[in-house]
Design a protein around this motif. Structure first.
Motif, PDB file in Angstrom:
ATOM      1  N   ILE A 117      99.748 -10.193  90.227  1.00  0.00           N
ATOM      2  CA  ILE A 117      99.955 -11.575  89.770  1.00  0.00           C
ATOM      3  C   ILE A 117     100.387 -11.496  88.321  1.00  0.00           C
ATOM      4  O   ILE A 117      99.659 -10.948  87.469  1.00  0.00           O
ATOM      5  N   ALA A 118     101.622 -12.027  88.035  1.00  0.00           N
ATOM      6  CA  ALA A 118     102.165 -11.992  86.684  1.00  0.00           C
ATOM      7  C   ALA A 118     101.932 -13.349  86.021  1.00  0.00           C
ATOM      8  O   ALA A 118     102.308 -14.398  86.555  1.00  0.00           O
ATOM      9  N   VAL A 119     101.304 -13.345  84.824  1.00  0.00           N
ATOM     10  CA  VAL A 119     101.016 -14.573  84.066  1.00  0.00           C
ATOM     11  C   VAL A 119     101.849 -14.555  82.789  1.00  0.00           C
ATOM     12  O   VAL A 119     101.812 -13.546  82.063  1.00  0.00           O
ATOM     13  N   ALA A 120     102.593 -15.640  82.531  1.00  0.00           N
ATOM     14  CA  ALA A 120     103.411 -15.758  81.318  1.00  0.00           C
ATOM     15  C   ALA A 120     103.019 -17.021  80.569  1.00  0.00           C
ATOM     16  O   ALA A 120     102.798 -18.081  81.171  1.00  0.00           O
ATOM     17  N   VAL A 121     102.924 -16.927  79.189  1.00  0.00           N
ATOM     18  CA  VAL A 121     102.561 -18.078  78.342  1.00  0.00           C
ATOM     19  C   VAL A 121     103.598 -18.191  77.234  1.00  0.00           C
ATOM     20  O   VAL A 121     103.930 -17.175  76.590  1.00  0.00           O
ATOM     21  N   THR A 122     104.118 -19.414  76.971  1.00  0.00           N
ATOM     22  CA  THR A 122     105.092 -19.647  75.908  1.00  0.00           C
ATOM     23  C   THR A 122     104.501 -20.586  74.866  1.00  0.00           C
ATOM     24  O   THR A 122     103.577 -21.359  75.129  1.00  0.00           O
ATOM     25  N   ASN A 123     105.081 -20.559  73.605  1.00  0.00           N
ATOM     26  CA  ASN A 123     104.670 -21.426  72.488  1.00  0.00           C
ATOM     27  C   ASN A 123     103.174 -21.337  72.217  1.00  0.00           C
ATOM     28  O   ASN A 123     102.500 -22.340  71.968  1.00  0.00           O
ATOM     29  N   ALA A 124     102.639 -20.119  72.259  1.00  0.00           N
ATOM     30  CA  ALA A 124     101.207 -19.946  72.017  1.00  0.00           C
ATOM     31  C   ALA A 124     100.937 -19.053  70.836  1.00  0.00           C
ATOM     32  O   ALA A 124      99.817 -18.554  70.675  1.00  0.00           O
ATOM     33  N   ALA A 125     101.965 -18.806  70.035  1.00  0.00           N
ATOM     34  CA  ALA A 125     101.775 -17.929  68.889  1.00  0.00           C
ATOM     35  C   ALA A 125     100.725 -18.497  67.954  1.00  0.00           C
ATOM     36  O   ALA A 125     100.778 -19.683  67.591  1.00  0.00           O
ATOM     37  N   GLY A 126      99.777 -17.652  67.534  1.00  0.00           N
ATOM     38  CA  GLY A 126      98.711 -18.056  66.626  1.00  0.00           C
ATOM     39  C   GLY A 126      97.632 -18.867  67.283  1.00  0.00           C
ATOM     40  O   GLY A 126      96.779 -19.415  66.585  1.00  0.00           O
ATOM     41  N   VAL A 146      93.017 -16.332  79.963  1.00  0.00           N
ATOM     42  CA  VAL A 146      93.511 -16.293  81.336  1.00  0.00           C
ATOM     43  C   VAL A 146      92.362 -15.875  82.237  1.00  0.00           C
ATOM     44  O   VAL A 146      91.659 -14.890  81.935  1.00  0.00           O
ATOM     45  N   ARG A 147      92.145 -16.605  83.376  1.00  0.00           N
ATOM     46  CA  ARG A 147      91.126 -16.245  84.353  1.00  0.00           C
ATOM     47  C   ARG A 147      91.727 -16.266  85.746  1.00  0.00           C
ATOM     48  O   ARG A 147      92.540 -17.142  86.062  1.00  0.00           O
ATOM     49  N   ILE A 148      91.292 -15.236  86.562  1.00  0.00           N
ATOM     50  CA  ILE A 148      91.665 -15.195  87.982  1.00  0.00           C
ATOM     51  C   ILE A 148      90.367 -15.183  88.748  1.00  0.00           C
ATOM     52  O   ILE A 148      89.547 -14.253  88.594  1.00  0.00           O
ATOM     53  N   ASN A 149      90.150 -16.252  89.537  1.00  0.00           N
ATOM     54  CA  ASN A 149      88.886 -16.469  90.254  1.00  0.00           C
ATOM     55  C   ASN A 149      87.699 -16.372  89.308  1.00  0.00           C
ATOM     56  O   ASN A 149      86.660 -15.793  89.614  1.00  0.00           O
ATOM     57  N   GLY A 150      87.883 -16.878  88.062  1.00  0.00           N
ATOM     58  CA  GLY A 150      86.823 -16.961  87.085  1.00  0.00           C
ATOM     59  C   GLY A 150      86.667 -15.736  86.230  1.00  0.00           C
ATOM     60  O   GLY A 150      85.937 -15.767  85.240  1.00  0.00           O
ATOM     61  N   SER A 151      87.351 -14.643  86.569  1.00  0.00           N
ATOM     62  CA  SER A 151      87.225 -13.423  85.771  1.00  0.00           C
ATOM     63  C   SER A 151      88.311 -13.392  84.720  1.00  0.00           C
ATOM     64  O   SER A 151      89.462 -13.802  84.982  1.00  0.00           O
ATOM     65  N   ILE A 152      87.916 -12.929  83.487  1.00  0.00           N
ATOM     66  CA  ILE A 152      88.882 -12.851  82.409  1.00  0.00           C
ATOM     67  C   ILE A 152      89.981 -11.879  82.800  1.00  0.00           C
ATOM     68  O   ILE A 152      89.727 -10.754  83.246  1.00  0.00           O
ATOM     69  N   LYS A 174      93.510 -16.656  95.345  1.00  0.00           N
ATOM     70  CA  LYS A 174      93.243 -16.392  93.941  1.00  0.00           C
ATOM     71  C   LYS A 174      93.533 -17.672  93.127  1.00  0.00           C
ATOM     72  O   LYS A 174      94.640 -18.241  93.208  1.00  0.00           O
ATOM     73  N   LEU A 175      92.513 -18.146  92.358  1.00  0.00           N
ATOM     74  CA  LEU A 175      92.681 -19.316  91.488  1.00  0.00           C
ATOM     75  C   LEU A 175      92.991 -18.808  90.096  1.00  0.00           C
ATOM     76  O   LEU A 175      92.183 -18.115  89.488  1.00  0.00           O
ATOM     77  N   ASN A 188      96.527 -24.397  86.392  1.00  0.00           N
ATOM     78  CA  ASN A 188      95.474 -24.337  87.415  1.00  0.00           C
ATOM     79  C   ASN A 188      96.192 -24.188  88.745  1.00  0.00           C
ATOM     80  O   ASN A 188      96.622 -25.184  89.327  1.00  0.00           O
ATOM     81  N   LYS A 189      96.278 -22.915  89.246  1.00  0.00           N
ATOM     82  CA  LYS A 189      97.147 -22.643  90.396  1.00  0.00           C
ATOM     83  C   LYS A 189      96.461 -21.675  91.358  1.00  0.00           C
ATOM     84  O   LYS A 189      95.815 -20.710  90.917  1.00  0.00           O
ATOM     85  N   VAL A 190      96.599 -21.916  92.686  1.00  0.00           N
ATOM     86  CA  VAL A 190      96.055 -21.038  93.736  1.00  0.00           C
ATOM     87  C   VAL A 190      97.200 -20.207  94.320  1.00  0.00           C
ATOM     88  O   VAL A 190      98.252 -20.772  94.689  1.00  0.00           O
ATOM     89  N   ILE A 191      96.976 -18.873  94.383  1.00  0.00           N
ATOM     90  CA  ILE A 191      97.990 -17.945  94.944  1.00  0.00           C
ATOM     91  C   ILE A 191      97.323 -17.139  96.053  1.00  0.00           C
ATOM     92  O   ILE A 191      96.208 -16.608  95.868  1.00  0.00           O
ATOM     93  N   LYS A 192      97.962 -17.059  97.241  1.00  0.00           N
ATOM     94  CA  LYS A 192      97.441 -16.272  98.371  1.00  0.00           C
ATOM     95  C   LYS A 192      98.039 -14.856  98.315  1.00  0.00           C
ATOM     96  O   LYS A 192      99.258 -14.692  98.271  1.00  0.00           O
TER      97      LYS A 192
END
Length: 683
Positions: free
Chosen positions: A631-640, A645-651, A664-665, A677-681
């Motif tokens: 599972i690839a997670v990307a975040v933009t405009n978050a500098a500083g 990030v959590r998958i099924n509650g785990s960091i 997987k949530l 907030n996204k579910v992936i099978k």
């Protein structure tokens, strides 16, 4: 021919008497007549009469000779009347031993006599007898008798037979015709005809409207008599009659009389009813005929036009004033003569089918205007005894009141003026309006002289070019009066509304005095020197643009003055400033003011620049599955910023995350805010 015979007889008698007189008077004294008899007129019923002879100088007896013995005969002076007619009579006094004979002529007229009529007694009969025979009275005349009913409605007469027509009383007149010897004569008797009155039903009053009923068919009253009914109207111009039908013709009241003729032994009878024909009440509206109020100048008159009420009747309106001495009426105009109140009444007479209207009344108020005399102005000292207010002469009865334009200077209490502080006040005397006079007022001035205050020192003033002294330091004074400033050189320091403004570098003189206040009058004028310092030469900072959340240190403007700098923000919620550091807090625009303090040689100064704050970039996140259970997670405009990030509650981490099969949530938080907030099978 008879006239000629009578004349010849008279001539013969005269000739004979003259001859006798000549023969007998040969030796006698002359006899003369001193009173000549007048014509004698009598009636045949007298029978005999005695004549009055002439008066003469002889005492001899008189004899009478009648030329027509068919009319009367004479025995001495006694005349027996025989027939109606006229004859010549001769009075003869024969000769005596002392006097000769004399004679004179007169005329005797015998008229027809008045017969003596016996009793003609009253009678009482019943209507059922139908007829009654009359017996004439006794009479010494042989004239023919005739009879007359003086009320043919009750009885009529034919010959000597009376036909009875109705119950009641009737006078029957018996008349005996004239004859050659007797005049006509008459006598009256009362014939009473008894008959029962029928019992009749009601005949009630009615009211009709002229515009709704033209003909009304009446039913005759019930009756135990069979007599016919006849109607009559007391005023046919209001209610006409056609048989048993009423005809309404105009408004008013008429009495309808119903008469039942006599029949079957019952006498006639009458009953009546009142018929009221009511007129149509016109539809009226007052329109502009409403209460009027006008003002009237003293001694003047005024024409007040008014409008009459509206009506469906065409009759002309008439108007009356309850008091013509206050306001008289002329057509549709009131002439106001003096202040007062009147009642103006409008009335409309009956016309055609319409009834009268009114009176409709309105109230007219005429208020006088007065020009009150202006009292003389007065001058007093602070603390002088109170003065009672004298009000001007007025025609109005309105209540007086007084007000002071400066109550702290001149007070008004209980009808008196009190002098509490120095200054001037305008006293207004007002008389309230009444029903007949408008409110009026007049004024006068009161000057209260106070004690001049003792002033302290007036310290020199300093101001920069362009700087304003809104509250300069003034000398000490026991008075609270307002200070008034003037400048001897307005090109260096100008004064507008007591605000001193530095115009250019230099010095000039400021003069000041204190206005009266409280117990103090106007102060003496004091002067002081004012120095206008030059304005420093300062650069203007450039405008700044920042993104929300950013900070920047800006450069202080350059200046030839050593004064210290301070800074303010027009909107600290957008841009805050601490020292020379700017903090951009929220999107918007703020003005930053840089102020340099004044020094001994330079005036204070300031410069402004603008900071524009644009919004910060919004953070976003994505999550997707790839091959080999990644599972690839990307975040933009978050500098500083803090990113979790959590998958099924785990960091987990930004980037690739190895996971096991299943649901997987995936959640992503940036600075505590959930942005994914996204579910992936995963297989």
């Amino acid at each position: 021919m008879k006239t000629k015979v009578v004349a010849l007889i008279l001539i013969g008698v005269l000739v004979s008497s003259v001859l006798v007189g000549l023969i007998s008077s040969a030796n006698a004294a002359l006899n003369s007549i001193s009173f000549r008899p007048e014509e004698t007129v009598t009636t045949i019923d007298k029978g005999t009469i005695t004549l009055t002879p002439p008066v003469s100088t002889s005492p001899g007896p008189w004899i009478v000779e009648i030329s027509n013995p068919r009319i009367a005969t004479a025995n001495g002076l006694t005349i027996t009347l025989l027939a109606v007619g006229s004859t010549v009579i001769r009075y003869l006094q024969p000769a005596t031993a002392e006097y000769n004979s004399v004679s004179d002529f007169s005329r005797l007229t015998v008229n027809a006599g008045i017969p003596t009529i016996g009793d003609f007694p009253n009678r009482t009969v019943t209507l059922g007898q139908n007829t009654v025979a009359l017996t004439p009275p006794t009479s010494n005349s042989d004239g023919q008798w005739s009879y007359q009913s003086l009320n043919p409605e009750v009885a009529i007469v034919s010959g000597n037979l009376v036909t009875l027509r109705d119950g009641g009383t009737v006078d029957i007149k018996a008349t005996q015709s004239a004859t050659g010897r007797w005049l006509s004569a008459s006598k009256t008797m009362t014939l009473t005809i008894n008959a029962p009155a029928p019992t009749i039903g009601s005949f009630s009053d009615i009211t009709l409207s002229i515009d709704s009923v033209a003909r009304v068919q009446l039913t005759a009253p019930s009756s135990n008599s069979k007599g016919t009914w006849t109607l009559t109207s007391s005023d046919p111009t209001i209610v006409g009659i056609d048989g048993l039908t009423l005809l309404t013709r105009k408004s008013g009241t008429a009495t309808i009389t119903a008469r039942q003729a006599a029949a079957g032994g019952y006498r006639s009878t009458t009953t009546s009813m009142k018929v009221t024909v009511s007129a149509v009440t016109p539809t009226t509206t007052v329109g502009n005929f409403k209460d009027i109020s006008v003002d009237l100048d003293n001694g003047a008159t005024k024409v007040i036009p008014f409008t009459s009420p509206a009506s469906t009747s065409s009759a002309a309106w008439t108007f009356t004033s309850s008091d013509p001495t206050t306001a008289s009426v002329n057509g549709l105009n009131l002439i106001a003569l003096k202040p007062g109140t009147i009642t103006l009444s409008a009335s409309q007479p009956a016309s055609g089918n319409f009834a009268a209207v009114g009176p409709i009344s309105i109230k007219v108020t005429i208020r006088g205007n007065q020009q009150l005399a202006k009292p003389a102005s007065i001058t007093k000292l602070v603390g002088d005894p109170a003065v009672k207010i004298t009000y001007p002469t007025s025609l109005s009865t309105g209540t007086w009141s007084a007000t002071s334009s400066a109550p702290t200077v001149v007070g008004v209490a209980n009808g008196n003026l009190t002098f509490d502080s120095a200054g001037r006040s305008t006293i207004t005397l007002t008389q309230s309006a009444t029903e007949t006079y408008t409110a009026s007022s007049t004024t006068f001035e009161v000057t209260v002289i106070g004690i001049p205050p003792t002033l302290g020192a007036f310290q020199p003033l300093t101001v920069g070019v362009g700087e304003k002294l809104t509250a300069p330091v003034t000398p000490q004074s026991p008075s609270t009066g307002r200070w008034i400033f003037t400048s001897t050189d307005p090109t260096i320091a100008s004064i507008v509304d007591n605000v001193i403004t530095g115009i250019k570098a230099g010095t000039t003189i400021i003069s000041a005095f204190q206005e009266p206040a409280g117990r103090y009058g106007q102060s003496p004028t004091v002067q002081v020197t004012i120095t206008v310092k030059p304005t420093p030469t300062i650069t203007t900072p450039a405008n700044i643009a920042l993104v929300a959340g950013a900070k920047q240190v800006f450069t202080t403007p350059t200046s030839n003055s050593p004064g210290a700098w301070s800074y303010t923000s027009s909107n600290p919620a957008i841009a805050a400033i601490s020292g020379s550091t700017l903090s951009a807090l929220a999107a918007g625009t703020a003005t930053i003011t840089a102020t340099q303090a004044a020094t001994a040689t330079f005036a204070g100064a300031s410069r402004t620049f603008t900071i524009t704050v644009s919004p910060a970039l919004i953070s976003s996140a994505t999550a997707r599955k790839t091959k080999k259970r990644i599972i690839a997670v990307a975040v933009t405009n978050a500098a500083g910023k803090q990113v979790i990030v959590r998958i099924n509650g785990s960091i987990s981490r930004v980037g690739k995350n190895k996971v096991k099969p299943g649901r997987k949530l995936v959640t992503v938080q940036v600075d505590g805010r959930l942005i994914l907030n996204k579910v992936i099978k995963i297989k």
